[in-house]
Design an enzyme around this catalytic site. Structure first.
Site, PDB file in Angstrom:
ATOM      1  N   SER A 110       3.572 -21.866 -37.986  1.00 28.09           N
ATOM      2  CA  SER A 110       2.581 -22.232 -38.506  1.00 28.09           C
ATOM      3  C   SER A 110       2.630 -23.886 -38.639  1.00 28.09           C
ATOM      4  CB  SER A 110       2.081 -21.649 -39.946  1.00 28.09           C
ATOM      5  OG  SER A 110       1.820 -20.329 -39.896  1.00 28.09           O
ATOM      6  N   HIS A 113       7.620 -26.726 -40.295  1.00 27.00           N
ATOM      7  CA  HIS A 113       8.473 -27.393 -41.051  1.00 27.00           C
ATOM      8  C   HIS A 113       9.776 -26.633 -41.453  1.00 27.00           C
ATOM      9  CE1 HIS A 113       5.129 -30.023 -41.450  1.00 27.00           C
ATOM     10  NE2 HIS A 113       5.623 -30.670 -42.351  1.00 27.00           N
ATOM     11  N   SER A 119      11.268 -21.381 -36.556  1.00 22.84           N
ATOM     12  CA  SER A 119      10.098 -21.063 -35.974  1.00 22.84           C
ATOM     13  C   SER A 119       9.652 -21.478 -34.719  1.00 22.84           C
ATOM     14  CB  SER A 119       8.771 -21.590 -36.654  1.00 22.84           C
ATOM     15  OG  SER A 119       9.023 -23.258 -36.924  1.00 22.84           O
ATOM     16  N   VAL A 180       0.686 -23.394 -44.343  1.00 20.45           N
ATOM     17  CA  VAL A 180       0.484 -22.279 -45.228  1.00 20.45           C
ATOM     18  C   VAL A 180       1.088 -20.917 -44.893  1.00 20.45           C
ATOM     19  CG1 VAL A 180      -1.755 -23.239 -46.498  1.00 20.45           C
ATOM     20  CG2 VAL A 180      -1.656 -21.415 -44.891  1.00 20.45           C
ATOM     21  N   GLY A 181       1.115 -20.899 -43.548  1.00 18.44           N
ATOM     22  CA  GLY A 181       1.949 -19.591 -42.952  1.00 18.44           C
ATOM     23  C   GLY A 181       3.355 -19.369 -43.533  1.00 18.44           C
ATOM     24  N   ILE A 240       1.596 -13.319 -40.108  1.00 18.54           N
ATOM     25  CA  ILE A 240       0.287 -13.406 -40.959  1.00 18.54           C
ATOM     26  C   ILE A 240      -0.691 -14.395 -40.355  1.00 18.54           C
ATOM     27  CG2 ILE A 240      -0.035 -14.320 -43.291  1.00 18.54           C
ATOM     28  CD1 ILE A 240       2.952 -13.453 -43.844  1.00 18.54           C
ATOM     29  N   TYR A 473      13.879 -23.703 -48.434  1.00 22.22           N
ATOM     30  CA  TYR A 473      14.615 -24.682 -47.925  1.00 22.22           C
ATOM     31  C   TYR A 473      16.003 -23.975 -46.981  1.00 22.22           C
ATOM     32  CZ  TYR A 473      12.597 -27.703 -51.441  1.00 22.22           C
ATOM     33  OH  TYR A 473      11.633 -28.516 -52.019  1.00 22.22           O
TER      34      TYR A 473
HETATM   35  C1  LIG Z   1       8.527 -32.675 -45.324  1.00 26.25           C
HETATM   36  C2  LIG Z   1       8.837 -31.286 -46.009  1.00 26.25           C
HETATM   37  C3  LIG Z   1       8.227 -31.277 -47.283  1.00 26.25           C
HETATM   38  C4  LIG Z   1       8.161 -29.942 -48.098  1.00 26.25           C
HETATM   39  N1  LIG Z   1       7.571 -30.079 -49.374  1.00 26.25           N
HETATM   40  C5  LIG Z   1       7.853 -28.916 -49.942  1.00 26.25           C
HETATM   41  C6  LIG Z   1       7.274 -28.646 -50.987  1.00 26.25           C
HETATM   42  O1  LIG Z   1       6.706 -29.554 -51.824  1.00 26.25           O
HETATM   43  N2  LIG Z   1       7.414 -27.371 -51.762  1.00 26.25           N
HETATM   44  C7  LIG Z   1       8.073 -26.328 -51.356  1.00 26.25           C
HETATM   45  O2  LIG Z   1       8.022 -25.106 -51.845  1.00 26.25           O
HETATM   46  N3  LIG Z   1       8.645 -26.539 -50.113  1.00 26.25           N
HETATM   47  C8  LIG Z   1       8.457 -27.580 -49.265  1.00 26.25           C
HETATM   48  N4  LIG Z   1       9.076 -27.812 -47.864  1.00 26.25           N
HETATM   49  C9  LIG Z   1       9.471 -26.466 -47.286  1.00 26.25           C
HETATM   50  C10 LIG Z   1       8.412 -25.710 -46.761  1.00 26.25           C
HETATM   51  O3  LIG Z   1       7.719 -24.960 -47.762  1.00 26.25           O
HETATM   52  C11 LIG Z   1       9.080 -24.840 -45.704  1.00 26.25           C
HETATM   53  O4  LIG Z   1       9.604 -25.439 -44.826  1.00 26.25           O
HETATM   54  C12 LIG Z   1       8.114 -23.870 -45.317  1.00 26.25           C
HETATM   55  O5  LIG Z   1       8.569 -22.452 -44.720  1.00 26.25           O
HETATM   56  C13 LIG Z   1       7.171 -24.632 -44.138  1.00 26.25           C
HETATM   57  O6  LIG Z   1       6.098 -23.718 -43.406  1.00 26.25           O
HETATM   58  P1  LIG Z   1       5.589 -23.918 -42.153  1.00 26.25           P
HETATM   59  O7  LIG Z   1       4.375 -23.048 -42.014  1.00 26.25           O
HETATM   60  O8  LIG Z   1       5.298 -25.550 -42.070  1.00 26.25           O
HETATM   61  O9  LIG Z   1       6.772 -23.927 -41.258  1.00 26.25           O
HETATM   62  P2  LIG Z   1       7.268 -22.852 -39.930  1.00 26.25           P
HETATM   63  O10 LIG Z   1       8.366 -23.812 -39.385  1.00 26.25           O
HETATM   64  O11 LIG Z   1       5.997 -22.808 -39.074  1.00 26.25           O
HETATM   65  O12 LIG Z   1       7.615 -21.643 -40.591  1.00 26.25           O
HETATM   66  C14 LIG Z   1       8.569 -21.440 -41.391  1.00 26.25           C
HETATM   67  C15 LIG Z   1       9.021 -20.069 -41.774  1.00 26.25           C
HETATM   68  O13 LIG Z   1       7.917 -19.024 -41.765  1.00 26.25           O
HETATM   69  C16 LIG Z   1       7.501 -18.407 -40.768  1.00 26.25           C
HETATM   70  N5  LIG Z   1       6.016 -18.090 -40.346  1.00 26.25           N
HETATM   71  C17 LIG Z   1       5.393 -19.304 -40.221  1.00 26.25           C
HETATM   72  N6  LIG Z   1       4.249 -19.110 -40.062  1.00 26.25           N
HETATM   73  C18 LIG Z   1       4.068 -17.512 -40.208  1.00 26.25           C
HETATM   74  C19 LIG Z   1       3.377 -16.633 -40.063  1.00 26.25           C
HETATM   75  N7  LIG Z   1       1.891 -17.132 -39.828  1.00 26.25           N
HETATM   76  N8  LIG Z   1       3.381 -15.145 -40.271  1.00 26.25           N
HETATM   77  C20 LIG Z   1       4.679 -14.850 -40.479  1.00 26.25           C
HETATM   78  N9  LIG Z   1       5.784 -15.929 -40.452  1.00 26.25           N
HETATM   79  C21 LIG Z   1       5.486 -17.119 -40.425  1.00 26.25           C
HETATM   80  C22 LIG Z   1       8.482 -19.012 -39.408  1.00 26.25           C
HETATM   81  O14 LIG Z   1       8.718 -18.011 -38.429  1.00 26.25           O
HETATM   82  C23 LIG Z   1       9.630 -19.434 -40.050  1.00 26.25           C
HETATM   83  O15 LIG Z   1      10.737 -18.695 -40.285  1.00 26.25           O
HETATM   84  C24 LIG Z   1       8.795 -28.847 -47.350  1.00 26.25           C
HETATM   85  C25 LIG Z   1       9.299 -28.959 -46.172  1.00 26.25           C
HETATM   86  C26 LIG Z   1       9.084 -30.381 -45.442  1.00 26.25           C
HETATM   87  C27 LIG Z   1       9.731 -30.288 -43.941  1.00 26.25           C
END
Ligand SMILES: Cc1cc2nc3c(=O)[nH]c(=O)nc-3n(C[C@H](O)[C@H](O)[C@H](O)COP(=O)(O)OP(=O)(O)OC[C@H]3O[C@@H](n4cnc5c(N)ncnc54)[C@H](O)[C@@H]3O)c2cc1C
Ligand SMILES: *[C@@H]1O[C@H](CO)[C@@H](O)[C@H](O)[C@H]1NC(C)=O
Ligand SMILES: *[C@@H]1O[C@H](CO)[C@@H](O)[C@H](O)[C@H]1NC(C)=O
Ligand SMILES: *[C@@H]1O[C@H](CO)[C@@H](O)[C@H](O)[C@H]1NC(C)=O
Ligand SMILES: *[C@@H]1O[C@H](CO)[C@@H](O)[C@H](O)[C@H]1NC(C)=O
Ligand SMILES: *[C@@H]1O[C@H](CO)[C@@H](O)[C@H](O)[C@H]1NC(C)=O
Ligand SMILES: *[C@@H]1O[C@H](CO)[C@@H](O)[C@H](O)[C@H]1NC(C)=O
Ligand SMILES: *[C@@H]1O[C@H](CO)[C@@H](O)[C@H](O)[C@H]1NC(C)=O
Ligand SMILES: *[C@@H]1O[C@H](CO)[C@@H](O)[C@H](O)[C@H]1NC(C)=O
Length: 529
Positions: A110, A113, A119, A180-181, A240, A473
């Site tokens: 998504s 991060h 991911s 948000v995913g 999701i 994390y």
């Molecule tokens: C700069 C930075 C700041 C952050 N700040 C915060 C913060 O303030 N508070 C906090 O709680 N966390 C924070 N985080 C951590 C963040 O919440 C997690 O890294 C989160 O999992 C990222 O979601 P994403 O969709 O961006 O990442 P992705 O890398 O896309 O996904 C993360 C995980 O979720 C799975 N996933 C993603 N989308 C889906 C979907 N649609 N359906 C099923 N599985 C899915 C992926 O396969 C992977 O396992 C931060 C991270 C970074 C890098």
């Protein structure tokens, strides 16, 4: 969190990195997949390309488009055979069916991060489902809720809410580019969480595609699966595609402050006091401490530890000051140190942007890249002075270390440990995120080693049996699945993220994905494995 990242990112000098497609021996898999997928394109009028193959000139830039950790851009890191950018749910259903048929694994992305790149990295032939094109947001202010598609970022959600109301917000993380995913499915906390709980606590419905290509909502998936995806991580259970969330009320004026203190300004004593009061403050007050290094003004080139006490108060400064006077007089917060602003301006503030700038910055999905490693811990008893002094000494060994100390309590302490898979609730004083950033991947071993020594040093001062951690994390050091992990094997890391919720997660997995199709290094195994 983003606040710190942005600051650190500015210091980084990013060298140009290229991704060379690997010479692939899997041409057949790809052609077969494309053939199988072709019905997915029939009903689509979109002109944007849905499937990107390794021989496409947009492969490298699109793969890189939402990679946030430069460690996983290295040529030696395995790359996907294909990247799918679905424009509709049918294309997701088709991708799942065709991947199963062709023996390709799926990684779901998504916002990209994930701290360990799960991911978009895998050691077996795989494709990425990247949800960037599915990011519409529908806000219903009258009903105080919103539908947000999984590919939207937190910044896009906050922007959309503020566009409709200045007295509504949503309790999620501070970094606007987080998706948000991943974020909601792993918990998701930010400056409003002591008042309103996690993002996952405020999810009221969801839409997902399961392993059979079936589209589910809350009613169709049932309460067990709906429970699992609100803190257990989405990627073990399916794709999701959207969340329905409850919006929360915020005052039209909030107050923000930041008080940095170096060691010479009694940072250690102040931090000792902070540990005692941080989780007992009114839930309207979020006061975290971000600890890093700064120049020591009395020594040429020397460094000192700097603890910044940064707060968001849901109200005006006139009401904040007496509360700080009662609870944390030593910090010396004064009227001049407080800035009143709207909630959405506080979002800009915690993201490291000017509060007077345009809100459009919240819509930017690009970020500056650097390599990083992070880990998490939870503290249930204040760390003694001697423990802190040793911690500061370890920080001084590094260039750009950061500790983010996040106070719990408030609403977080009222929700039971089993309400969602996220178990870190009552009894937690604060969570720690340890973070180290660096520029060149040649330095990686040195910084990884430092991080692991720091984690070892902290053992006596943090939660025990198990030493718990925050799923969002993600940290592969705490344990990984080897192929199809057994329940017992996965339990070693699973108990750390989920405590006793781990078992229920494996039960749900058994029901919804008994053959373990959605698997990765830290996916939930089916109970019977
Ligand atoms: C700069 C930075 C700041 C952050 N700040 C915060 C913060 O303030 N508070 C906090 O709680 N966390 C924070 N985080 C951590 C963040 O919440 C997690 O890294 C989160 O999992 C990222 O979601 P994403 O969709 O961006 O990442 P992705 O890398 O896309 O996904 C993360 C995980 O979720 C799975 N996933 C993603 N989308 C889906 C979907 N649609 N359906 C099923 N599985 C899915 C992926 O396969 C992977 O396992 C931060 C991270 C970074 C890098
Ligand atoms: C790229 O690869 C795909 C599948 O591997 C193939 O169908 C296509 O013809 C290739 N395109 C070019 C321009 O080589
Ligand atoms: C595609 O466009 C045609 C003509 O504009 C329209 O009739 C059809 O409904 C569209 N299909 C989809 C799936 O949007
Ligand atoms: C809401 O968004 C629209 C379209 O982008 C814009 O024209 C309008 O000014 C925004 N309104 C507010 C209150 O931000
Ligand atoms: C807080 O306000 C006081 C009084 O104006 C000022 O002396 C002090 O420097 C301020 N502190 C910070 C961190 O801005
Ligand atoms: C540090 O604390 C001591 C004792 O609490 C106090 O006497 C001293 O003035 C403080 N120093 C600063 C710079 O605030
Ligand atoms: C700053 O440098 C001075 C002079 O070298 C030293 O005495 C002092 O201990 C240093 N302060 C910190 C907090 O490291
Ligand atoms: C993202 O892109 C915008 C527009 O091109 C640019 O102004 C901004 O500086 C970029 N942000 C980062 C962090 O690179
Ligand atoms: C895991 O189990 C599935 C289903 O039984 C099987 O197809 C796959 O090859 C196994 N993978 C590994 C890495 O053992």
């Amino acid at each position: 969190m983003a606040f710190t990242y942005t600051k650190l990112a500015l210091l980084s000098i990013i060298s140009f990195i290229s991704i060379f497609p690997q010479t692939y021996t899997s041409h057949d898999i790809e052609s077969s997949f494309l053939q199988c997928f072709s019905p997915g394109l029939k009903n689509s009028n979109s002109t944007t390309k849905v499937i990107i193959t390794q021989n496409s000139s947009s492969y490298a830039p699109l793969l890189q488009s939402s990679i946030r950790n430069q460690r996983f851009l290295e040529n030696s890191v395995p790359k996907p055979n294909l990247i799918v950018f679905p424009n509709d749910l049918f294309q997701i259903q088709t991708t799942i069916i065709c991947s199963k048929k062709q023996g390709l694994e799926i990684r779901i992305r998504s916002g990209g991060h994930d701290y360990e790149g799960l991911s978009y990295v895998s050691n077996v032939p795989f494709l990425i489902i990247d949800l960037t094109n599915l990011r519409s947001i529908t806000i219903d202010i009258k009903e105080e809720n919103a539908w947000v598609q999984a590919g939207a970022t937190l910044g896009e959600l906050y922007y959309a809410i503020a566009n409709k109301s200045n007295v509504h917000g949503f309790p999620a993380g501070s970094c606007p580019t987080v998706g948000v995913g991943g974020h909601f499915s792993g918990g998701g906390f930010g400056t409003l969480f002591r008042k309103y709980g996690l993002a996952a606590d405020n999810v009221i419905d969801a839409q997902m595609v399961d392993v059979n290509g079936k589209i589910l909502n809350r009613k169709l998936m049932g309460e067990d699966l709906f429970w699992a995806i609100r803190g257990g991580g989405g990627s073990s259970f399916g794709v999701i595609t959207a969340w329905k969330v409850k919006l929360v009320q915020v005052p039209s004026i909030v107050t923000v402050f930041n008080i940095p203190k170096s060691l010479g300004e009694n940072a250690t004593t102040l931090f000792m006091k902070w540990q005692i009061i941080a989780n007992k403050l009114p839930s309207e007050l979020f006061l975290h401490s971000v600890i890093g290094l700064a120049a020591n003004s009395s020594s040429d080139g020397g460094k000192t530890v700097l603890a910044s006490f940064t707060g968001l108060y849901l109200g005006k400064s006139d009401n904040l000051l007496p509360s700080m006077q009662n609870n944390f007089e030593e910090l010396g917060l004064q009227h001049d140190n407080c800035t009143e602003m709207s909630w959405i301006q506080s979002v800009l503030y915690f993201a490291g942007y000017s509060i007077h700038g345009s809100l459009e910055v919240l819509l930017q999905r690009n970020t500056t890249l650097s390599s990083f490693k992070a880990k998490s811990d939870y503290v249930t008893d204040p760390i003694p002075m001697s423990g802190l002094e040793g911690l500061w000494n370890m920080l001084l060994e590094e260039n750009k270390p950061t500790l983010i100390m996040t106070p719990y309590g408030g609403r977080m302490g009222e929700i039971s440990e089993s309400e969602t898979p996220f178990p870190h609730r009552n009894g937690i004083i604060y969570g720690i995120q340890y973070l180290i950033n660096w520029d060149s991947n040649e330095e990686t071993p040195k910084h990884m080693d430092w991080m692991r020594r720091l984690y070892a040093y902290m053992t006596p001062y943090v939660s025990k049996c198990p030493r718990v951690a925050y799923l969002n994390y993600r940290d592969l050091d705490i344990g990984v699945n080897s192929g199809n992990a057994s329940y017992e094997e996965a339990k070693s890391w699973g108990m750390k993220y989920f405590k006793s919720n781990f078992e229920r997660l494996t039960l749900v997995k058994e029901e919804v994905d008994p053959n373990n199709f959605f698997r990765h290094e830290q996916s939930i195994p089916p109970l019977s494995y």
